[in-house]
Design an enzyme around this catalytic site. Structure first.
Site, PDB file in Angstrom:
ATOM      1  N   SER A  65       0.800  -1.225   0.000  1.00  0.00           N
ATOM      2  CA  SER A  65       0.000   0.000   0.000  1.00  0.00           C
ATOM      3  C   SER A  65       0.836   1.281   0.000  1.00  0.00           C
ATOM      4  O   SER A  65       1.668   1.477  -0.872  1.00  0.00           O
ATOM      5  CB  SER A  65      -0.926  -0.080   1.218  1.00  0.00           C
ATOM      6  OG  SER A  65      -1.801   0.985   1.251  1.00  0.00           O
ATOM      7  N   GLU A 372     -12.600   6.436   6.212  1.00  0.00           N
ATOM      8  CA  GLU A 372     -11.631   6.838   7.208  1.00  0.00           C
ATOM      9  C   GLU A 372     -11.136   8.219   6.790  1.00  0.00           C
ATOM     10  O   GLU A 372     -11.100   8.532   5.595  1.00  0.00           O
ATOM     11  CB  GLU A 372     -10.447   5.873   7.239  1.00  0.00           C
ATOM     12  CG  GLU A 372     -10.798   4.556   7.886  1.00  0.00           C
ATOM     13  CD  GLU A 372      -9.559   3.744   8.263  1.00  0.00           C
ATOM     14  OE1 GLU A 372      -9.461   3.346   9.416  1.00  0.00           O
ATOM     15  OE2 GLU A 372      -8.700   3.528   7.399  1.00  0.00           O
ATOM     16  N   ALA A 373     -10.717   9.026   7.774  1.00  0.00           N
ATOM     17  CA  ALA A 373     -10.230  10.363   7.450  1.00  0.00           C
ATOM     18  C   ALA A 373      -9.083  10.288   6.440  1.00  0.00           C
ATOM     19  O   ALA A 373      -8.912  11.168   5.593  1.00  0.00           O
ATOM     20  CB  ALA A 373      -9.779  11.077   8.716  1.00  0.00           C
ATOM     21  N   ASN A 374      -8.319   9.196   6.475  1.00  0.00           N
ATOM     22  CA  ASN A 374      -7.164   9.068   5.579  1.00  0.00           C
ATOM     23  C   ASN A 374      -7.549   8.821   4.124  1.00  0.00           C
ATOM     24  O   ASN A 374      -6.684   8.694   3.257  1.00  0.00           O
ATOM     25  CB  ASN A 374      -6.211   7.980   6.075  1.00  0.00           C
ATOM     26  CG  ASN A 374      -6.836   6.590   6.037  1.00  0.00           C
ATOM     27  OD1 ASN A 374      -7.763   6.325   5.276  1.00  0.00           O
ATOM     28  ND2 ASN A 374      -6.336   5.689   6.864  1.00  0.00           N
ATOM     29  N   ARG A 498      -4.428   5.398  20.897  1.00  0.00           N
ATOM     30  CA  ARG A 498      -4.635   3.975  20.591  1.00  0.00           C
ATOM     31  C   ARG A 498      -3.319   3.355  20.137  1.00  0.00           C
ATOM     32  O   ARG A 498      -2.472   4.046  19.548  1.00  0.00           O
ATOM     33  CB  ARG A 498      -5.701   3.811  19.498  1.00  0.00           C
ATOM     34  CG  ARG A 498      -5.420   4.588  18.228  1.00  0.00           C
ATOM     35  CD  ARG A 498      -6.437   4.310  17.152  1.00  0.00           C
ATOM     36  NE  ARG A 498      -6.196   3.058  16.456  1.00  0.00           N
ATOM     37  CZ  ARG A 498      -5.327   2.902  15.460  1.00  0.00           C
ATOM     38  NH1 ARG A 498      -4.611   3.929  15.018  1.00  0.00           N
ATOM     39  NH2 ARG A 498      -5.148   1.731  14.906  1.00  0.00           N
ATOM     40  N   SER A 500      -1.047   1.548  17.656  1.00  0.00           N
ATOM     41  CA  SER A 500      -1.110   1.364  16.197  1.00  0.00           C
ATOM     42  C   SER A 500      -1.239  -0.118  15.871  1.00  0.00           C
ATOM     43  O   SER A 500      -0.710  -0.968  16.576  1.00  0.00           O
ATOM     44  CB  SER A 500       0.164   1.926  15.571  1.00  0.00           C
ATOM     45  OG  SER A 500       0.365   1.346  14.294  1.00  0.00           O
TER      46      SER A 500
HETATM   47  C1  16G Z   1      -4.227   0.026   7.717  1.00  0.00           C
HETATM   48  C2  16G Z   1      -5.666   0.114   7.350  1.00  0.00           C
HETATM   49  C3  16G Z   1      -6.149   1.539   7.398  1.00  0.00           C
HETATM   50  C4  16G Z   1      -5.879   2.120   8.759  1.00  0.00           C
HETATM   51  C5  16G Z   1      -4.424   1.972   9.119  1.00  0.00           C
HETATM   52  C6  16G Z   1      -4.213   2.362  10.558  1.00  0.00           C
HETATM   53  C7  16G Z   1      -6.921  -1.170   5.733  1.00  0.00           C
HETATM   54  C8  16G Z   1      -7.046  -1.557   4.296  1.00  0.00           C
HETATM   55  N1  16G Z   1      -5.916  -0.374   6.003  1.00  0.00           N
HETATM   56  O1  16G Z   1      -3.426   0.670   6.764  1.00  0.00           O
HETATM   57  O2  16G Z   1      -7.507   1.539   7.147  1.00  0.00           O
HETATM   58  O3  16G Z   1      -6.216   3.472   8.793  1.00  0.00           O
HETATM   59  O4  16G Z   1      -4.050   0.611   8.985  1.00  0.00           O
HETATM   60  O5  16G Z   1      -2.889   2.222  10.883  1.00  0.00           O
HETATM   61  O6  16G Z   1      -7.685  -1.588   6.591  1.00  0.00           O
HETATM   62  P1  16G Z   1      -2.415   2.315  12.367  1.00  0.00           P
HETATM   63  O7  16G Z   1      -3.106   1.226  13.143  1.00  0.00           O
HETATM   64  O8  16G Z   1      -0.946   2.159  12.299  1.00  0.00           O
HETATM   65  O9  16G Z   1      -2.810   3.662  12.878  1.00  0.00           O
HETATM   66 MG    MG Z   2      -3.694   1.279   0.320  1.00  0.00          MG
END
Ligand code: 16G
Ligand code: MG
Length: 544
Positions: A65, A372-374, A498, A500
């Site tokens: 990704s 998601e905001a992203n 939270r 990660s």
């Molecule tokens: C992953 C997730 C994304 C989420 C991110 C949070 C999918 C396809 N991708 O990339 O949605 O925002 O993890 O990352 O579900 P974090 O837990 O490191 O904050």
């Molecule tokens: Mg992606």
């Protein structure tokens, strides 16, 4: 059984580095590409077993990704195009981490637990990959795994993640969702887009122009392939198209969202509409630069607002009584939630971070818009909702039929299996065209509260446990009370923390009435995490 012997022998060609332990993260495995060969082979095995178990085609996408080019990863796709069910994530982790001499035991356990009958069972796995240099050899390892268990496979080669989700869904619905080929995908989406934009006859050539940052990845390649199908209904200027720059490097949706700035090297005229995909094209964000050169980001929250407003207006015009909701995460800007609930009067739900969680909640409604905001998100329509829309197209006339037809074309344009940058982009472009809206007008629907995202390193991030869709902590003791006290001191303050799911850090989010206040709150909460949750390294410093 001879087959197990064969699997074991083949597995030796994909050796696991002894002692290496990986976790199935929020959306699959993800790490440096050099450590993933055995994981890919084993995910080939897992997908084959899952295919027998569900009597359906399963997808395996090789991608990391938005992460750097050097990384890679794998995402598994369940029969209806959704993400792998959580129960099987556990098996995935067990398989990935089994040492060679334990692998067959783990496989046999899985087969027994899920009562999988290996005799006379057909299995089929679809495989796709992104443009990383490691992806071709890693997808070969997946194919080896499928073959080792006598499964059939189809290699789609270079595709976006959402395209592979679409293929899986098309085949398992026997064409009900569309034709399972990239041409089928391009045709379905383009036709819907062209139909929708016919409702905007006054659209000028200028309004058809869009700058697209392809993150130097697969999205750029596929968008270029799709262009002829769009027949000039959208004029894309593609940059970061992979011909020069490095994947996700100083470009792409994640870079733009995190840096709150445009990709490096792009020249934007004031007011010009721009968007960025991420490295596997399942995320999108929009942005523009105003007359004073100030950068404005339109993130997943703004996208969800635009789409849900459009759909709600159409439902009213069509006289359709369908329950529409917007699903967000705790990261959604407070202004967006307030606008949606108070002004738009739509139901808003909060889900845990990670697409699978939002997807699940969105399924509870006739129409579930999740983002998601992203910038990862899509819209789900229940079967009943789709049937009602279709019926109204057939049976009504005048304005009602017009609205129903727009709804129908929107359904066809949306990739309901997963967030899809290309599909989302076309939907947004169609909505702006139909509503005759500029990017500035869209941006002005509500004003984001200033916010800040920070990371804190702790010795074990699992000490942080959350509830209420990650908006509150339940452990370590005293942390939530500390956050509550800090938030109270800031006007419009809100903050949560939270662990990660993809990095060894604790994430801190803060928002408040001013940027200074959001920054100060973020710092104060980071300190509380550091002190109460076992921070390592130096204490978090205030932002400069
Ligand atoms: C992953 C997730 C994304 C989420 C991110 C949070 C999918 C396809 N991708 O990339 O949605 O925002 O993890 O990352 O579900 P974090 O837990 O490191 O904050
Ligand atoms: Mg992606």
């Amino acid at each position: 059984m001879a087959q197990w012997q064969e699997v074991s022998e083949k597995s030796k060609l994909h050796p696991k580095p002894v002692g290496l332990v990986l976790q199935y993260g929020t959306a699959g495995f993800r790490t440096n590409a050099d450590h993933l060969d055995h994981v890919m082979f084993r995910m080939g095995l897992l997908a084959t077993l899952r295919s027998i178990n569900t009597k359906a085609i399963i997808g395996v996408m090789v991608t990391a990704s938005h992460n750097p080019e050097e990384d890679n990863g794998v995402k598994l796709i369940d029969p209806m195009g959704e993400m792998l069910t959580p129960a099987w994530e556990v098996y995935a982790t067990q398989l990935a981490n089994a040492e060679q001499d334990h692998l067959i035991t783990v496989l046999k356990d899985l087969v027994q637990k899920e009562s999988i009958d290996l005799t006379n069972q057909e299995a089929e796995v679809f495989v796709g990959r992104d443009t990383r240099s490691s992806s071709a050899r890693l997808s070969d390892a997946v194919l080896d795994g499928v073959t080792a268990l006598d499964g059939r496979s189809k290699d789609y080669g270079l595709v976006t993640t959402p395209q592979l989700h679409y293929m899986v869904c098309c085949c398992n619905t026997r064409g009900g969702y569309g034709k399972a080929s990239v041409e089928g995908y391009y045709s379905k989406l383009s036709q819907a887009f062209i139909q929708l934009t016919k409702s905007a006859p006054n659209r000028t050539d200028d309004q058809k122009c869009l700058l697209v940052d392809g993150a130097n990845g697969i999205g750029a390649l596929k968008l270029r392939e799709m262009e002829p199908y769009l027949q000039g209904a959208l004029k894309v200027s593609l940059f970061c198209d992979g011909t020069g720059g490095k994947l996700n490097h100083q470009c792409g949706a994640d870079f733009v969202k995190v840096q709150q700035n445009s990709p490096k090297g792009i020249v934007m005229k004031a007011g010009e509409r721009c968007c960025s995909f991420d490295g596997d094209a399942d995320r999108i964000v929009y942005y523009y630069s105003d007359d004073h050169g100030r950068f404005h980001l339109l993130d997943g929250d703004k996208i969800a607002t635009l789409i849900s407003t459009f759909l709600k207006e159409l439902l009213t015009k069509a006289g359709l009584d369908l329950k529409i909701a917007v699903v967000q995460t705790a990261y959604a800007n407070g202004s967006s939630t307030r606008y949606l609930e108070d002004t738009m009067k739509v139901i808003v739900r909060c889900a845990k971070t990670g697409v699978k969680h939002l997807h699940h909640v969105a399924q509870e409604f006739d129409i579930g818009v999740y983002f998601e905001a992203n910038g990862h998100g899509t819209v789900l329509f229940s079967k009943a909702a789709e049937a009602k829309i279709q019926q109204l197209c057939d049976d009504s006339e005048g304005e009602r039929q017009g609205a129903a037809t727009l709804l129908k074309n929107s359904v066809d344009l949306i990739n309901q299996t997963v967030g899809d940058a290309i599909s989302d982009m076309l939907l947004i472009e169609a909505i702006l065209a139909i509503k005759g809206m500029t990017v500035q007008q869209w941006d002005a629907i509500y004003t984001d509260l200033p916010n800040r995202q920070l990371k804190v390193k702790v010795s074990d991030r699992r000490v942080i446990d959350t509830k209420d869709a990650e908006r509150k902590t339940v452990s370590p003791a005293g942390l939530q009370e500390a956050i509550d006290r800090l938030v109270e001191r800031h006007q419009d303050g809100r903050s949560f923390v939270r662990p990660s799911g993809t990095e060894d850090v604790v994430r801190v989010y803060s928002e408040a009435a001013t940027q200074e206040s959001a920054d100060a709150l973020g710092h104060e909460v980071s300190l509380a995490v550091y002190r109460l949750a076992g921070g390592v390294g130096g204490e978090p410093k205030p932002l400069e």
